[in-house]
Enzyme design. Structure first.
Site, PDB file in Angstrom:
ATOM      1  N   VAL A 498       0.266  27.701   8.804  1.00  0.00           N
ATOM      2  CA  VAL A 498      -0.903  27.242   8.045  1.00  0.00           C
ATOM      3  C   VAL A 498      -0.583  27.063   6.563  1.00  0.00           C
ATOM      4  O   VAL A 498       0.429  27.539   6.063  1.00  0.00           O
ATOM      5  CB  VAL A 498      -2.075  28.229   8.214  1.00  0.00           C
ATOM      6  CG1 VAL A 498      -2.470  28.346   9.671  1.00  0.00           C
ATOM      7  CG2 VAL A 498      -1.716  29.607   7.651  1.00  0.00           C
ATOM      8  N   GLU A 499      -1.488  26.388   5.854  1.00  0.00           N
ATOM      9  CA  GLU A 499      -1.389  26.128   4.412  1.00  0.00           C
ATOM     10  C   GLU A 499      -0.065  25.450   4.048  1.00  0.00           C
ATOM     11  O   GLU A 499       0.541  25.751   3.025  1.00  0.00           O
ATOM     12  CB  GLU A 499      -1.535  27.442   3.620  1.00  0.00           C
ATOM     13  CG  GLU A 499      -2.857  28.150   3.800  1.00  0.00           C
ATOM     14  CD  GLU A 499      -3.968  27.514   3.001  1.00  0.00           C
ATOM     15  OE1 GLU A 499      -3.800  26.370   2.559  1.00  0.00           O
ATOM     16  OE2 GLU A 499      -5.008  28.156   2.841  1.00  0.00           O
ATOM     17  N   GLY A 500       0.398  24.556   4.889  1.00  0.00           N
ATOM     18  CA  GLY A 500       1.673  23.883   4.661  1.00  0.00           C
ATOM     19  C   GLY A 500       2.758  24.578   5.466  1.00  0.00           C
ATOM     20  O   GLY A 500       3.154  25.693   5.149  1.00  0.00           O
TER      21      GLY A 500
END
Length: 811
Positions: A498-500
């Protein structure tokens, strides 16, 4: 030869002190004058003066310099510098730089780091951690949540809403808690040490979500309407960015909005947007009451202005809006946090549902980049710290409790290695988490650093969990209420993804953005090259170019000097234990800056596609930052002598990784001969940094095997209990019981060696030992209690066939 050596020394000193062009001209002219009076060769002297005049006279006159030097270089560099899309430009402009830029300069100013105030909690924040957060952790049964309910219990949801866990970042004037980033981090870390599902549920509303976007960009009407509801949990937010066709690639996002007139709440001809989208992997999506939606906005009828393609835009959409569909849940690796798809078909919304109103159309990507730092820099590092601290504490205790061949397994060298890694990595993770949170609270918004600690801390947490699983062995792989490790092992890839995703973050974001964002001159040169006014462009380019050249020459001279001297003679902060690490940081910072300039010069625009090179540069910068955080963290804690094994392990590991990554870069850069010459100049005597030695591995591992202030500092802030029927409480109880019984066991083993007692299990010898007055009745009770607690701690769960059937066969 003597004169040549003297000239080289003079040039090196001038470069090292970053002398101005005027001072350099005077000094070199002085050397030439003295040389002219000391030798008889008129032709050589004449040629040297001609060369001096050709080079230095134009450099001292800006008009001539621009004509002869800057203009040709301007034309040469324009096609070489990386071309940026609009989304890349907005990503670069998001946030600011801080210590990352100092490391990138090759000449870090230690005051920037060391003068940062240590993170502190207010009395209100500490009370929240000691009260509601502690209570919440006590309410959480991870096995019941992930196996039976597949959700948080209703009373936990109510408790989270009642105590405003979703409103930690919301100001008090809107009904929130208005906590610092450090308090936010501490709360998430503590919950993460108990239950990942609860941690994710609390993280999302406080990181990348509508609340953060509203605070930065929302209209007052939007803030007044939504923020009080978000703070109390009346509204559950989710942010919808990722789609099935483009992932999080905003440039390829197929979700669209068309500006048009439509009917809304009984009114005709309302100016708004007709939306069509499909999203997935949306955390809290299945229970959300309001979606933050990212989409591409088009205005084919020019109702807003001249542009047809307006760009990425973000709007807030209640999930009960006609046309919005909330899909069924995803099942992310046997975890129970709410996650699922949603989509919309011909959903009409008014313009004032855009976050920030009509004036913020097309600014969505900039808004998202500004807000991503919270998730990357606070929430995920806190989750990594919570998991690592919990595992270090409990796996260390388990290694003391569990016996093989009549010895605690923690005393085996094979177990010491993973224990040492767990302790050292946890120290690094916590140092980076705290220092970064302090920087955020101090007003910094370092986007590159947020990418660094998201990547590094989740990866290091993965290694801690893997090492913990290796130590636990069979008890780690048998899931059940007693297993505190299995669910964390399963959920590791969630934080990695997640988040990149971490692959993308390392290979493209950290150095890909950092090379431009943090370099002292590249971004300014690019801005000059992009100016439409040619004279102004050349003027600004000329000013920056020669500062860049001066910096490059300084770093070259400094790199050679630090390599030859092993950085022994530079002024560095710290004490007898830390000064060497500050010096090596400075040395590797210079090498990193030189290698980055060399790569940018030789690869130019193609560097952004060389992801293996970018990834190694990212590893250098990341480890330099982590080592800096370790030194700062050690200092902030008062430099406790008992923590020195952790300090040494962490600094040596990060510096060694930075060094190895830097050396690897020279093997894959183009123009191999200059690259090897640069490597030889920076490392003339070979590798300067070594990994943690065996004696340090032993000392670091021992910290987790004994009850001490260092162990408590390392694991401070997590949820700890002494309930004998709890997954981690039974480990804590057994650890203390075993330590209490150790002196008694030592008496029995000594008596066995002296033939006073026969060989055999300790429990079988207690009565004989009491009868011979080797131990007392009270001491025998300590042994009995320890063995009972030990067995409870190493026991694993078992289930009937019927119970497996009720589990749905997903085990």
């Amino acid at each position: 030869m003597t004169w040549l050596i003297l000239l080289l020394i003079i040039l090196s000193v001038l470069a090292y002190i970053s002398a101005s062009i005027h001072l350099a001209t005077l000094v070199i002219a002085g050397w030439l004058g003295v040389y002219s009076l000391s030798v008889e060769s008129g032709i050589l002297v004449f040629l040297l003066w001609v060369i001096f005049d050709i080079v230095f006279i134009p450099l001292n006159f800006p008009a001539i310099r621009k004509l002869l030097f800057s203009r040709p270089i301007f034309k040469l560099m324009k096609p070489m510098l990386p071309q940026m899309s609009q989304t890349e430009r907005e990503a670069l402009e998001a946030g600011n730089t801080w210590w990352d830029a100092e490391l990138f300069s090759g000449n870090p100013d230690w005051k920037v780091l060391l003068d940062l105030p240590a993170p502190k909690l207010s009395a209100e924040e500490q009370a929240f951690l000691n009260g509601p957060v502690e209570t919440l952790c006590g309410m959480l049964d991870d096995w019941d949540i992930t196996r039976n309910r597949f959700d948080l219990p209703g009373e936990v949801w109510d408790f989270i809403k009642q105590h405003k866990f979703c409103g930690m970042i919301i100001p008090k004037r809107y009904g929130g808690l208005e906590f610092s980033d450090y308090a936010h981090s501490e709360a998430v870390m503590k919950i993460s040490s108990r239950c990942a599902t609860a941690a994710v549920t609390v993280m999302v509303p406080n990181s990348l979500g509508p609340a953060k976007l509203l605070l930065l960009y929302g209209t007052e009407q939007q803030k007044n309407h939504y923020l009080p509801r978000l703070a109390t949990g009346e509204e559950i937010p989710a942010f919808a960015l990722t789609g099935p066709h483009a992932g999080s690639d905003a440039g390829a996002m197929p979700d669209t909005g068309i500006v048009c007139y439509g009917k809304f709440e009984g009114k005709d001809n309302v100016l708004g947007i007709r939306l069509n989208w499909e999203k997935r992997y949306i955390t809290l999506g299945p229970v959300a009451t309001v979606l933050g939606l990212a989409f591409k906005l088009y205005d084919p009828n020019h109702l807003l202005g001249d542009n047809e393609n307006i760009g990425i835009t973000v709007a807030l959409i209640p999930t009960n809006t006609p046309g919005v569909s909330i899909g069924r849940r995803h099942f992310p690796l046997d975890s129970a946090f709410q996650n699922g798809p949603n989509w919309g078909k011909d959903v009409f919304i008014p313009m004032d549902w855009i976050i920030g109103g009509k004036q913020q159309v097309g600014n969505g990507w900039r808004m998202l980049m500004q807000c991503l730092a919270t998730g990357r820099a606070v929430s995920l590092p806190a989750l990594s710290a919570g998991a690592s601290k919990m595992l270090s504490r409990n796996c260390g205790a388990y290694a003391r409790i569990r016996k093989q061949f009549n010895l605690p397994i923690g005393e085996f060298e094979g177990i010491e290695e993973p224990l040492s890694r767990m302790a050292g990595q946890t120290y690094i993770i916590d140092a980076a988490r705290k220092v970064t949170a302090a920087a955020l609270d101090d007003g910094q918004k370092p986007s590159v650093i947020s990418a660094i600690i998201k990547y590094e801390l989740t990866e290091r947490m993965r290694r801690v969990v893997n090492d913990g699983m290796d130590i636990q062995g069979g008890s780690g792989i048998c899931l059940g209420p007693k297993n505190y490790l299995g669910r964390m092992y399963q959920v590791i890839p969630v934080s990695i993804t997640v988040e990149g995703a971490n692959i993308l973050t390392r290979s493209m974001m950290i150095f890909g953005q950092g090379a431009i964002r943090c370099h002292p001159y590249i971004q300014r040169e690019m801005e000059a090259l992009g100016l439409e006014n040619p004279e102004l462009a050349l003027q600004q380019f000329d000013e920056v170019l020669f500062k860049h050249i001066g910096s490059l020459l300084h770093n070259l001279a400094a790199g050679i000097w630090l390599g030859l001297s092993a950085a022994r003679f530079i002024n560095a902060p710290g004490d007898q234990h830390t000064q060497r690490y500050f010096r090596q940081l400075a040395r590797l910072s210079v090498g990193f800056a030189l290698a980055a300039d060399f790569a940018l010069l030789t690869l130019g625009n193609s560097l952004k596609r060389k992801e293996r090179i970018s990834g190694r540069f990212a590893d250098v910068l990341s480890n330099l930052y982590l080592c800096s955080c370790v030194l700062k963290h050690y200092r902030d804690q008062g430099s406790p002598p008992d923590d020195l094994p952790l300090l040494h392990w962490a600094c040596r590991q990060t510096l060694y990784r930075a060094q190895q990554s830097l050396l690897a870069i020279f093997h894959i850069l183009p123009m191999r001969l200059p690259a090897y010459l640069l490597r030889a100049a920076l490392f003339p005597t070979g590798k300067a940094c070594a990994p943690p030695a065996d004696h340090l591995v032993h000392r670091t591992a021992a910290l987790l095997l004994n009850d001490s202030a260092t162990r408590d500092r390392l694991t401070q802030g997590i949820y700890i209990n002494d309930k004998p029927d709890d997954a981690t409480g039974r480990i804590e109880v057994a650890f203390r019981a075993v330590l209490a019984a150790m002196p008694v066991e030592a008496k029995i083993h000594a008596a066995q060696k002296q033939k006073q007692l026969p060989k055999g299990a300790v429990l079988d010898l207690l009565q004989i030992a009491i009868a011979k007055a080797i131990i007392s009745n009270e001491e025998a009770e300590l042994i009995v209690a320890a063995e009972k607690a030990r067995f409870a701690a190493i026991s694993v769960d078992d289930f009937s066939a019927g119970q497996f059937g009720r589990m749905g066969g997903t085990q």
